[in-house]
Design an enzyme around this catalytic site. Structure first.
Site, PDB file in Angstrom:
ATOM      1  N   TYR A  21       0.859  -1.187   0.000  1.00 19.02           N
ATOM      2  CA  TYR A  21       0.000   0.000   0.000  1.00 19.02           C
ATOM      3  C   TYR A  21       0.898   1.241   0.000  1.00 19.02           C
ATOM      4  CZ  TYR A  21      -3.614  -3.332   1.638  1.00 19.02           C
ATOM      5  OH  TYR A  21      -4.470  -4.396   1.792  1.00 19.02           O
ATOM      6  N   HIS A  65      -0.165 -12.103   1.207  1.00 21.80           N
ATOM      7  CA  HIS A  65      -1.201 -11.285   0.557  1.00 21.80           C
ATOM      8  C   HIS A  65      -1.891 -12.031  -0.586  1.00 21.80           C
ATOM      9  CE1 HIS A  65      -1.962  -6.670  -0.003  1.00 21.80           C
ATOM     10  NE2 HIS A  65      -3.075  -7.349  -0.053  1.00 21.80           N
ATOM     11  N   SER A 118     -12.770  -4.883   2.251  1.00 21.20           N
ATOM     12  CA  SER A 118     -13.718  -4.110   1.431  1.00 21.20           C
ATOM     13  C   SER A 118     -15.166  -4.430   1.828  1.00 21.20           C
ATOM     14  CB  SER A 118     -13.499  -4.352  -0.068  1.00 21.20           C
ATOM     15  OG  SER A 118     -12.179  -4.039  -0.459  1.00 21.20           O
ATOM     16  N   LEU A 161     -17.402  -2.546   2.756  1.00 15.86           N
ATOM     17  CA  LEU A 161     -18.323  -1.511   2.265  1.00 15.86           C
ATOM     18  C   LEU A 161     -18.322  -1.463   0.741  1.00 15.86           C
ATOM     19  CD1 LEU A 161     -17.318   1.273   4.835  1.00 15.86           C
ATOM     20  CD2 LEU A 161     -19.457  -0.046   4.822  1.00 15.86           C
ATOM     21  N   ARG A 169     -15.801  -1.165  -1.249  1.00 16.00           N
ATOM     22  CA  ARG A 169     -14.896  -0.063  -1.627  1.00 16.00           C
ATOM     23  C   ARG A 169     -15.633   1.270  -1.604  1.00 16.00           C
ATOM     24  NH1 ARG A 169     -10.236  -2.631  -3.473  1.00 16.00           N
ATOM     25  NH2 ARG A 169     -10.542  -4.777  -4.115  1.00 16.00           N
ATOM     26  N   GLY A 170     -16.589   1.385  -0.708  1.00 17.40           N
ATOM     27  CA  GLY A 170     -17.332   2.628  -0.524  1.00 17.40           C
ATOM     28  C   GLY A 170     -18.685   2.634  -1.206  1.00 17.40           C
TER      29      GLY A 170
HETATM   30  N1  LIG Z   1      -6.204  -8.516   1.349  1.00 18.35           N
HETATM   31  C1  LIG Z   1      -6.478  -7.790   0.297  1.00 18.35           C
HETATM   32  O1  LIG Z   1      -6.167  -8.156  -0.830  1.00 18.35           O
HETATM   33  C2  LIG Z   1      -7.169  -6.460   0.477  1.00 18.35           C
HETATM   34  C3  LIG Z   1      -7.735  -5.808  -0.639  1.00 18.35           C
HETATM   35  C4  LIG Z   1      -8.382  -4.595  -0.429  1.00 18.35           C
HETATM   36  C5  LIG Z   1      -8.452  -4.053   0.850  1.00 18.35           C
HETATM   37  N2  LIG Z   1      -7.884  -4.699   1.911  1.00 18.35           N
HETATM   38  C6  LIG Z   1      -7.939  -4.143   3.279  1.00 18.35           C
HETATM   39  O2  LIG Z   1      -9.290  -3.936   3.626  1.00 18.35           O
HETATM   40  C7  LIG Z   1      -9.495  -2.598   4.059  1.00 18.35           C
HETATM   41  C8  LIG Z   1     -10.903  -2.149   3.739  1.00 18.35           C
HETATM   42  O3  LIG Z   1     -11.200  -2.301   2.377  1.00 18.35           O
HETATM   43  P1  LIG Z   1     -11.354  -1.071   1.367  1.00 18.35           P
HETATM   44  O4  LIG Z   1     -10.725   0.129   1.968  1.00 18.35           O
HETATM   45  O5  LIG Z   1     -10.906  -1.577   0.057  1.00 18.35           O
HETATM   46  O6  LIG Z   1     -12.919  -0.890   1.197  1.00 18.35           O
HETATM   47  P2  LIG Z   1     -14.158  -0.540   2.133  1.00 18.35           P
HETATM   48  O7  LIG Z   1     -13.775  -0.613   3.545  1.00 18.35           O
HETATM   49  O8  LIG Z   1     -15.246  -1.385   1.633  1.00 18.35           O
HETATM   50  O9  LIG Z   1     -14.471   0.977   1.692  1.00 18.35           O
HETATM   51  C9  LIG Z   1     -13.563   2.009   1.858  1.00 18.35           C
HETATM   52  C10 LIG Z   1     -14.097   3.233   1.127  1.00 18.35           C
HETATM   53  O10 LIG Z   1     -15.356   3.601   1.685  1.00 18.35           O
HETATM   54  C11 LIG Z   1     -15.346   4.961   2.104  1.00 18.35           C
HETATM   55  N3  LIG Z   1     -16.106   4.986   3.365  1.00 18.35           N
HETATM   56  C12 LIG Z   1     -15.780   4.391   4.533  1.00 18.35           C
HETATM   57  N4  LIG Z   1     -16.745   4.580   5.452  1.00 18.35           N
HETATM   58  C13 LIG Z   1     -17.695   5.317   4.856  1.00 18.35           C
HETATM   59  C14 LIG Z   1     -18.955   5.836   5.286  1.00 18.35           C
HETATM   60  N5  LIG Z   1     -19.406   5.597   6.511  1.00 18.35           N
HETATM   61  N6  LIG Z   1     -19.685   6.567   4.389  1.00 18.35           N
HETATM   62  C15 LIG Z   1     -19.242   6.797   3.125  1.00 18.35           C
HETATM   63  N7  LIG Z   1     -18.062   6.317   2.665  1.00 18.35           N
HETATM   64  C16 LIG Z   1     -17.294   5.581   3.523  1.00 18.35           C
HETATM   65  C17 LIG Z   1     -13.901   5.338   2.262  1.00 18.35           C
HETATM   66  O11 LIG Z   1     -13.687   6.680   1.954  1.00 18.35           O
HETATM   67  P3  LIG Z   1     -12.967   7.713   2.991  1.00 18.35           P
HETATM   68  O12 LIG Z   1     -11.622   7.149   3.288  1.00 18.35           O
HETATM   69  O13 LIG Z   1     -12.919   8.969   2.205  1.00 18.35           O
HETATM   70  O14 LIG Z   1     -13.866   7.760   4.180  1.00 18.35           O
HETATM   71  C18 LIG Z   1     -13.205   4.436   1.223  1.00 18.35           C
HETATM   72  O15 LIG Z   1     -13.193   5.069  -0.032  1.00 18.35           O
HETATM   73  C19 LIG Z   1      -8.391  -1.828   3.330  1.00 18.35           C
HETATM   74  O16 LIG Z   1      -8.150  -0.583   3.952  1.00 18.35           O
HETATM   75  C20 LIG Z   1      -7.245  -2.791   3.402  1.00 18.35           C
HETATM   76  O17 LIG Z   1      -6.592  -2.672   4.653  1.00 18.35           O
HETATM   77  C21 LIG Z   1      -7.253  -5.903   1.730  1.00 18.35           C
END
Ligand SMILES: NC(=O)c1ccc[n+]([C@@H]2O[C@H](COP(=O)([O-])OP(=O)(O)OC[C@H]3O[C@@H](n4cnc5c(N)ncnc54)[C@H](OP(=O)(O)O)[C@@H]3O)[C@@H](O)[C@H]2O)c1
Length: 330
Positions: A56, A125, A205, A207, A209-210
């Protein structure tokens, strides 16, 4: 703070962790000051599980998390990952490396960037198709022996791979995309294998990805270099069709008196006691909103109502473009 037991023997960590990825990569501009404040606020509220990875940034996110936990190490449970290799000359390209010497070097580099002596949870990963999982996990197990790592995890590994890995060393967590619009772990054997072995399923993810929050109304909402512009679910007709699904979730959330984000997270946590979720945000206000999901209980009829408007496989488009989908071990 509600906790869930990680793996068969613990420790207990916060049921909702904080995904830190978007603070440094993929999802629009960085705001390190607000991101640091968000991590501090999370720790203040009793959230312990912080999720990062070496790729990241690359590297920037581990450095940010390291800075955030200076002087607060004991309050945090640090999960990081190795194995997806970036090419500085080609930011979109991805390789995978599970060779033992790479595992050892990656761990040392992550410890340094994080400024800690032991990683609480170290994930591979992506599974390297060219290296038997036993070899990679064997090298990870050596890190546990050496005191550099406490618990082991895999990400996007199949149930079969998980079982093979577990024979080499207990695995505490399997991380996979898991949400209302990505239910693969329930159909591809992952969740079953987790239950059989006593491994936690950490939903990334959660949410969408939002998207599942309802806050994203158009692909034009994204910056030019936002990763989601290239994700099939966020493109063209798929985007429009998925928006119709999210609007139904919005309506159910309004009936329930919670936000769509809270409903989406409560749905993930309702899938079983072995499931944890790591929603990502770089903003304190959204962190507070998301933690509010811990107070949302969904009964059987409410879960059925969600399924009725948003059935499994309802989402339009694959969850990754072909090159990244290819790296998922199913
Ligand atoms: N193992 C893997 O391959 C892998 C892949 C992807 C992700 N991950 C991990 O999983 C974590 C979470 O996944 P993710 O970040 O991809 O997706 P997510 O948690 O589904 O969504 C994150 C997105 O949602 C927005 N958001 C969060 N809370 C919100 C709310 N209450 N209202 C409106 N928008 C909101 C955030 O924007 P803002 O930041 O602007 O609030 C961001 O753009 C990552 O941070 C990472 O650590 C792991």
């Amino acid at each position: 703070m509600q906790t869930r037991t990680l793996g068969r023997h613990g420790p207990d960590v916060s049921a909702l962790g904080l995904g830190c990825m978007g603070m440094s990569a993929f999802y629009g501009p960085r705001d390190d000051a607000e991101s640091l404040a968000t991590i501090h606020h999370a720790l203040d509220r009793g959230l312990t599980l912080l999720d990062t990875a070496d790729m990241y940034g690359p590297y920037l996110n581990e450095e940010l998390v390291g800075k955030a936990i200076e002087g607060r190490r004991a309050q945090a449970f640090i999960a990081t990952k190795f194995g997806i290799v970036r090419d500085p000359a080609n930011p979109q390209a991805r390789g995978v490396n599970g060779r033992p010497e790479y595992v050892r070097a990656s761990c040392d580099a992550s410890l340094k960037r994080l400024g800690i002596e032991t990683i609480d949870l170290y994930y591979q990963h992506r599974v390297d198709p060219n290296v038997p999982i036993e070899e990679t996990v064997g090298a990870m197990a050596e890190l546990v022996k050496a005191g550099k790592v406490r618990h082991l995890g895999l990400s996007e590994a199949s149930g079969t791979t998980l079982e093979r890995a577990y024979k080499v060393h207990p695995i505490a967590a399997l991380q996979s995309e898991f949400s209302l619009w990505t239910r693969d772990p329930q159909s591809n054997g992952m969740l079953d294998a987790c239950r059989k072995l006593g491994v936690s399923l950490v939903a990334y993810s959660p949410l969408g990805r939002g998207f599942l929050t309802g806050a994203i109304r158009s692909p034009e909402d994204f910056d030019a270099d936002d990763y989601r512009r290239s994700n099939p679910r966020f493109i063209g007709d798929n985007f429009k069709r998925n928006l119709l699904l999210v609007d139904k979730i919005k309506a159910l959330a309004a009936d329930k008196g919670c936000s769509p984000a809270q409903l989406a997270l409560a749905w993930v946590l309702a899938q079983g006691p072995e499931v944890l979720a790591i929603p990502g945000t770089k903003r304190r206000s959204r962190l507070d909103e998301n933690l509010g999901a811990l107070d949302v209980q969904l009964g059987a009829s409410e879960l059925a109502a969600i399924d009725a408007v948003f059935p499994p496989d309802a989402a339009a488009g694959e969850r990754y473009a072909a090159a990244m989908m290819h790296m998922v071990n199913v």
